[in-house]
Design a protein around this motif. Sequence first.
Motif, mmCIF file in Angstrom:
data_model
loop_
_atom_site.group_PDB
_atom_site.id
_atom_site.type_symbol
_atom_site.label_atom_id
_atom_site.label_comp_id
_atom_site.label_asym_id
_atom_site.label_seq_id
_atom_site.Cartn_x
_atom_site.Cartn_y
_atom_site.Cartn_z
ATOM 1 N N LEU A 93 0.817 -1.200 0.000
ATOM 2 C CA LEU A 93 0.000 0.000 0.000
ATOM 3 C C LEU A 93 0.862 1.266 0.000
ATOM 4 C CD1 LEU A 93 -2.958 0.874 0.114
ATOM 5 C CD2 LEU A 93 -2.794 0.847 2.597
ATOM 6 N N VAL A 94 1.746 1.379 0.962
ATOM 7 C CA VAL A 94 2.589 2.572 1.086
ATOM 8 C C VAL A 94 3.672 2.587 0.015
ATOM 9 C CG1 VAL A 94 4.257 3.743 2.578
ATOM 10 C CG2 VAL A 94 2.117 2.884 3.530
ATOM 11 N N GLY A 95 4.233 1.416 -0.295
ATOM 12 C CA GLY A 95 5.315 1.379 -1.268
ATOM 13 C C GLY A 95 6.625 1.820 -0.640
ATOM 14 N N PHE A 96 7.652 2.008 -1.480
ATOM 15 C CA PHE A 96 8.961 2.361 -0.941
ATOM 16 C C PHE A 96 9.664 3.372 -1.833
ATOM 17 C CE2 PHE A 96 9.709 -1.086 -3.860
ATOM 18 C CZ PHE A 96 10.943 -0.831 -4.429
ATOM 19 N N VAL A 97 10.674 4.015 -1.251
ATOM 20 C CA VAL A 97 11.528 4.955 -1.966
ATOM 21 C C VAL A 97 12.831 4.246 -2.288
ATOM 22 C CG1 VAL A 97 12.893 7.059 -1.716
ATOM 23 C CG2 VAL A 97 10.513 7.030 -0.972
ATOM 24 N N GLY A 98 13.284 4.353 -3.528
ATOM 25 C CA GLY A 98 14.519 3.692 -3.929
ATOM 26 C C GLY A 98 15.344 4.565 -4.847
ATOM 27 N N THR A 99 16.506 4.050 -5.225
ATOM 28 C CA THR A 99 17.397 4.785 -6.121
ATOM 29 C C THR A 99 16.717 5.029 -7.458
ATOM 30 O OG1 THR A 99 19.291 3.723 -5.053
ATOM 31 C CG2 THR A 99 19.675 4.778 -7.188
#
Length: 615
Positions: free
Chosen positions: A169-175
């Motif tokens: 749901l929230v997901g993630f931050v990545g390069t």
Amino acid sequence: MSIYDTEGQNFSRRLLMLGGLQAGLFLVLAGRLQFLQVARSDVYATLAEANRVNISQISALRGRITDRSGKLLADNDRNLQIRMVPEQVADMDVTLNDLGRLLNLDRSAVNEMRRKISRVPSFKPVVVLEDLSWDAFAALNLNLPYLSGVEPVVGQKRVYPHAQSVAHLVGFVGTKTREDLRRVDDIVGDHVGRSGIERHFERDLRGTPGVRHVEVNAIGRTVRELQSEPGEKGRDLALSIDLDLQIFSAQRLKGLSGSAMVMDIHSGEMVSMVSAPSFDLNKLSRGIEVEEWERLVDHERKPLVNKAMRGLYAPGSTFKMLVALAALEDKLIDPEEKISCTGIYKFAREEFHCWTSQGHGPVNMIDAIERSCDTYFYDLALRVGIDRIESMARRFGFGKSTGIDLDGEKSGTVPGRDWKRANYDTGWRTGETIITAIGQGYLLATPLQLAVMTAALANGGKLLQPRIIKTDNAVEPISELRLKPENLAIVQRGMYRSVNRPDGTAYASSLLIDGARMSGKTGTVQVRRISKDERLTGVIPNSKLDWHLRDHSLFVGYVPHNNPRYAVSVVIEHGGGGGQVAAPIARDIMVQLLKNKNIVRPAKLVGKDNSEVAS
């Protein structure tokens, strides 16, 4: 005139010409100097300043993500980083090797830094290392005079306090990648939202970047910071989900593969939305080893896929309510008419089996929904026809995305004559209509579409757009289905009895909390063909089959039964019977919901109340 007089005159003339030429050149040079030093002085002063002062953008603090009560789902923490501007590095290989020796990095880490540098233009700063320890960060600062183009930075990193429960749901931050740069062309910093809310609301969350002015020497090394403007923090987002219910739902699905969600049938807000199995957002955000990533990608149960909105399944018997409505709306059957079920339905030399080989005997429409009688709906299919079934499915939102504020939703498939011709270049067969009437065959839907369907059945025929961002404003439905209240009441009575009568397929999952009961419908979807020989010798139970050959287990429902407010949709891949697996999960989630007075709020029923639902 003598020869000497003639030569003197020629010499004087040449001398005069030479002097004039020199004077002209002097005037040109004087004019050019005046132009450069006076008329263009501001321009060259700016260029000189640019050589002395470096101006770079600073990533703004990313907005936080919370649940509907303000509980943190995504926050920021300090991140000690090394940033490089490639064009300011005197010798890239030497500098990278020096960093490797200074920080005790292995060859793969050095190569990873080189790979990151190769992905961005040489004039742009790039974070090559992050999550440094304080000792490593201090060592870097001590050796900074010997590392051109290298800058220690106290940045930020994303942290997820409930990483497993809200992963999809929230997901993630990545390069950031090249695809990210094409999608969001003005990314500042080295990270970007890669999935979920973090991706969909990237522009809102990242805020407005700040500006940093530093003085540099002739080789580009930072001498001192002149000015720093921090920028504007990103927007905080409050989601509609309740964290406690989200965590409970995630724990209830532990060890299973599938999804479970609860939707407010009046606002469209998702109160919980879980996909299983899950993964650790913090690991993906900080970077994981290639082997671990490949294990996630290749896993049989697809933990990276948000099954709630990307999983496609035949809806099975949860679709029977729409077939019943298609017949009732066009007055193709009297709901009290009884159709006899012997366990086998014969049509055109083909045999279609009811889920119970003993049959249900004579059943009317409410009985058929309560007991999930396949034979009743086989017969009803021939009266209704595929055109009406297809039309009703599309009215309830099947075959198109729901419009939820998340990326990557799938639309599913609503089969029909035109669809069959376009995809298989052949005509539609009546036997396919019979199979479609019990929610199998070519028909495919997401669990989210099933939740939207159930909400419309419960709220009086209003099709809502599901939303994940909390809202206190009135919500207009996507469409009014304009179903006859008396027809909806028949379907609702069947759903009530399915859960609350001893013959109902979900009776074992009935509940009673403060006078509230649950209405619903089970679904069991075959994923393999059962041969005639197997039927004669006895159908192999799911427990004795390999996991991937077991039936899918489904349940949809709503609470409270007499004043609906919340819809639930549960799909368990290869879980077995809907009444044995999905229905108990839905019951437990709804019990948790009804006990939480902070979630359940009074709401006026949409549509006509019907006392028979509560009987």
